[in-house]
Motif scaffolding. Sequence first.
Motif, PDB file in Angstrom:
ATOM      1  N   UNK A  72       0.822  -1.199   0.000  1.00 42.02           N
ATOM      2  CA  UNK A  72       0.000   0.000   0.000  1.00 42.02           C
ATOM      3  C   UNK A  72       0.866   1.263   0.000  1.00 42.02           C
ATOM      4  N   UNK A  73       1.899   1.291   0.845  1.00 43.35           N
ATOM      5  CA  UNK A  73       2.788   2.450   0.884  1.00 43.35           C
ATOM      6  C   UNK A  73       3.560   2.562  -0.425  1.00 43.35           C
ATOM      7  N   UNK A  74       4.027   1.425  -0.939  1.00 42.26           N
ATOM      8  CA  UNK A  74       4.785   1.432  -2.192  1.00 42.26           C
ATOM      9  C   UNK A  74       3.948   1.986  -3.339  1.00 42.26           C
ATOM     10  N   UNK A 185       3.872  12.315   9.623  1.00 48.60           N
ATOM     11  CA  UNK A 185       3.628  11.895  10.998  1.00 48.60           C
ATOM     12  C   UNK A 185       2.156  12.035  11.348  1.00 48.60           C
ATOM     13  N   UNK A 186       1.533  13.113  10.877  1.00 48.24           N
ATOM     14  CA  UNK A 186       0.116  13.338  11.172  1.00 48.24           C
ATOM     15  C   UNK A 186      -0.785  12.279  10.569  1.00 48.24           C
ATOM     16  N   UNK A 187      -0.535  11.897   9.312  1.00 49.85           N
ATOM     17  CA  UNK A 187      -1.366  10.870   8.671  1.00 49.85           C
ATOM     18  C   UNK A 187      -1.125   9.512   9.330  1.00 49.85           C
ATOM     19  N   UNK A 188       0.108   9.229   9.724  1.00 51.03           N
ATOM     20  CA  UNK A 188       0.394   7.990  10.452  1.00 51.03           C
ATOM     21  C   UNK A 188      -0.338   7.972  11.792  1.00 51.03           C
ATOM     22  N   UNK A 234      -1.633   7.248   1.203  1.00 50.18           N
ATOM     23  CA  UNK A 234      -1.351   8.683   1.347  1.00 50.18           C
ATOM     24  C   UNK A 234       0.036   8.895   1.945  1.00 50.18           C
ATOM     25  N   UNK A 235       0.402   8.087   2.930  1.00 48.82           N
ATOM     26  CA  UNK A 235       1.747   8.184   3.499  1.00 48.82           C
ATOM     27  C   UNK A 235       2.796   7.919   2.422  1.00 48.82           C
ATOM     28  N   UNK A 236       2.532   6.954   1.546  1.00 55.31           N
ATOM     29  CA  UNK A 236       3.461   6.680   0.447  1.00 55.31           C
ATOM     30  C   UNK A 236       3.635   7.880  -0.459  1.00 55.31           C
ATOM     31  N   UNK A 240       7.217   9.963  -0.942  1.00 60.88           N
ATOM     32  CA  UNK A 240       7.813  10.229  -2.249  1.00 60.88           C
ATOM     33  C   UNK A 240       8.126  11.706  -2.411  1.00 60.88           C
ATOM     34  N   UNK A 241       7.222  12.556  -1.962  1.00 59.47           N
ATOM     35  CA  UNK A 241       7.470  13.997  -2.035  1.00 59.47           C
ATOM     36  C   UNK A 241       8.654  14.400  -1.153  1.00 59.47           C
TER      37      UNK A 241
END
Length: 408
Positions: A72-74, A185-188, A234-236, A240-241
Amino acid sequence: MTITRPGAQPDSRPGAQDRSRLPSLTGLRAVAGLSVFITHGLALGLFIDPAVLMQYVRYGANAGMFGLSFFFVLTGFVVTWTASSQDRAWLFWRRRFFKLFPNHVVVYLIILALWIPTGVPIKALEALAGLLLISAWFPSEPFLFGNLNGPMWSANIDVLAYAAFPLLYVLVKKIRPNRLWAWAIGVTALSALVPFVANAFLPDQPPSLVAPEVSWPQHWFGFYFPLTRALEFVVGIIMARIVLTGRWIGLGALPATLLTAGYYLATLDVPVFYGYTFVPLIPMALLIPAFAMADVRGRRTLASSRLMVWLGERMYAFFVIHVTVMFMVHASFSGENGVVGMYTRTTFGLGTGILVLIATYLLCLVLAAILYALVEQPVMRRWSRPRQRDDRRNPAGPLPDVASGRAS
């Protein structure tokens, strides 16, 4: 296909030897796929010794959860890495459709052909939802598990992620680079709140059939619901950004690997399957950028070897078929058809059970390679991109970008 970033340059070069290819991330897909296979092997009940089986449960139960979070992160990382301001949303959706659905549909039809002779009823609505990859949206156990190909519930999250990506791409690009880490960190943290929200506000009955210590509504919301699992995607995107804007913290591939392995061992007793999906999210959010940076800087890793890349390229086909193959192989020892997952379980000693698992894994790889060669690759070559003249005639605008003239 090896993950590449066609013609793109990062917002700020992460290193002097910038590379667009990310073979290590492709190779890591093979490790994640093996992790999922190991966890699904628990459903076979291969080992006759209860002590061996309990050790398998202890060390293997969370492996697939970590592997799934990696995927999912990838996905979020890769689609951001390969995104271009000159791309069009409809072209992106077209590529993702022809990547996701052909393997799924072909295997689905094979499962139907194997299922019908068993005489086990097929529920039409549940089967249709499984075919359309929407079954995880419904908080119903029969609906979710009646999709004929169990693991494909996770592709429901991919469908949502791909549908939302053009908008998410714009929104995340509006985040100032110096605030990207705070957002990650917030989304996590938001993901960490999911099981607590589920336990506080959702009914505690009926119990989940596959995770009886929590209710089915709580289990579904924390583990299967596409909206909550999309937080990993979204964390992924954000990670990347972070890499593309030169904000990576410098964690190397080897330290990130050791950190992930230690973290996994330290969290063996955390019930990730019950909805604590933020647990594997944390190391995956660090592991993926670390290996991406190794590739960007031209450093070889074990994951970037030719064998690992070959395996990684075939992991989606592997994922689509592996559970059906596992059941069919195991059921063959008792002379039964295992496609529905209901058959007489044969148990083995430690050595024989391990050999059965290895042989089944290798068979899955062979069949995945065939599916990749005969379905996935030809379809992607023929239909994932329109012919140039069709592209010029289409009036659709480009994928929105807040910065002009560059891809990210």
